[in-house]
Design an enzyme around this catalytic site. Structure first.
Site, PDB file in Angstrom:
ATOM      1  N   ARG A   1       0.842  -1.201   0.000  1.00  0.00           N
ATOM      2  CA  ARG A   1       0.000   0.000   0.000  1.00  0.00           C
ATOM      3  C   ARG A   1       0.876   1.249   0.000  1.00  0.00           C
ATOM      4  O   ARG A   1       0.574   2.225  -0.693  1.00  0.00           O
ATOM      5  CB  ARG A   1      -0.941   0.003   1.212  1.00  0.00           C
ATOM      6  CG  ARG A   1      -2.017  -1.067   1.151  1.00  0.00           C
ATOM      7  CD  ARG A   1      -2.994  -0.946   2.303  1.00  0.00           C
ATOM      8  NE  ARG A   1      -3.823   0.249   2.204  1.00  0.00           N
ATOM      9  CZ  ARG A   1      -4.613   0.693   3.169  1.00  0.00           C
ATOM     10  NH1 ARG A   1      -4.663   0.055   4.332  1.00  0.00           N
ATOM     11  NH2 ARG A   1      -5.340   1.776   2.995  1.00  0.00           N
TER      12      ARG A   1
ATOM     13  N   CYS B   1      -1.201   5.813   9.219  1.00  0.00           N
ATOM     14  CA  CYS B   1      -1.563   4.520   8.632  1.00  0.00           C
ATOM     15  C   CYS B   1      -2.694   4.770   7.659  1.00  0.00           C
ATOM     16  O   CYS B   1      -2.663   5.736   6.899  1.00  0.00           O
ATOM     17  CB  CYS B   1      -1.945   3.540   9.731  1.00  0.00           C
ATOM     18  SG  CYS B   1      -3.313   4.119  10.774  1.00  0.00           S
TER      19      CYS B   1
END
Length: 283
Positions: free
Chosen positions: A180, A238
């Protein structure tokens, strides 16, 4: 003060004269809807069996505000958060221990939020409920009202602008999975990639196979190798401020203070004007 507690230590404290308030924050980032499956039900898991005396806390409803421009799990309304913690029996002068189903992310979110809001003594059960060797209870305790009043600012909080600056002036860790960060996949947000200058530091590399944190020395060495040298200002983000809280907790175990960008990638990537970096290079 140690930020984590072992299951044996928790059992001993629960048997003592001044047991801690225990919060059960079982939660999962569920993509089950796409597969036509029901989402994870933390309350049902709690009712099926929990640490005796523990009170259930709902991450989505009590530890976060409504999803929107500020991200999927923005800060909750402070008054509502304080009321939820008092309902759970949280008081300023009584220790709090938080646990989840073992991943550690949800418990860390509760730990970080309570610490940010001024509670002086909060710990996370290392490894979560799977480490608990005692009996489980299905009784919902009649918890008396606590007296905790949030006073925010005790620990570091970053907004998008501050995170962008820290990525250049200090160390900004990206706690998501490496793919990611690199922008190879993005299952949730508008676009993949990372905040320019951020360093990839997946939070799952902070724990062993049993979900417990690596020894403090190993964590310290890991973060130091990634740029968190002595004196460096450190921040974490995050996807939505949940797994990032787990990385802040790992840094605390390692003796390294760190701030959390709560909006994280879900907020950052929602604004097309913000820059996005891809690939393994921070820049």
């Amino acid at each position: 003060m140690n930020a984590i507690i072992s299951a044996s230590e928790l059992a001993s404290e629960l048997a003592g004269e001044c047991p801690p308030v225990v919060l059960d924050v079982r939660w999962q980032l569920s993509v089950a809807k796409a597969a036509g499956e029901p989402p994870f039900d933390g309350r049902a898991a709690y009712e099926a069996g929990h640490v005796p005396g523990a009170v259930y806390v709902d991450l989505d409803r009590e530890l976060a505000g409504a999803a929107g421009a500020a991200g999927r799990h923005p800060l909750p309304d402070l008054a509502e958060f304080g009321a939820a913690m008092r309902r759970a029996g949280v008081s300023a002068a009584r220790p709090v221990v938080v646990y989840d189903g073992g991943q550690g992310w949800a418990a860390a979110r509760a730990w970080w939020l309570l610490r940010w809001a001024g509670h002086p003594d909060v710990r996370v059960l290392d490894g979560g409920l799977p480490q608990w060797a005692g009996d489980l209870s299905t009784d919902v305790p009649a918890r008396g009202e606590g007296d905790f009043e949030p006073v925010p600012g005790a620990t570091g909080l970053l907004d998008a602008d501050a995170a962008a600056v820290l990525a250049r002036s200090g160390v900004l860790f990206d706690a998501r999975a490496g793919e990611r960060y690199r922008g190879e996949v993005e299952p949730i947000d508008r676009v993949g990639g990372h905040i320019p200058g951020a360093v990839s530091a997946p939070t799952n590399e902070n724990v062993g196979p049993d979900g417990r944190f690596l020894p403090a020395e190993e964590l310290h060495d890991r973060f130091k190798a990634l740029g968190a040298s002595d004196g460096a200002e450190v921040g974490v983000y995050c996807g939505s401020g949940v797994s990032g809280a787990h990385e802040v907790l790992a840094l605390a175990v390692a003796g390294i203070p760190a701030a959390l960008y709560v909006g994280s990638w879900s907020e950052w990537s929602s604004d097309p004007s913000r820059p996005v970096a891809v690939g393994p290079d921070p820049q």
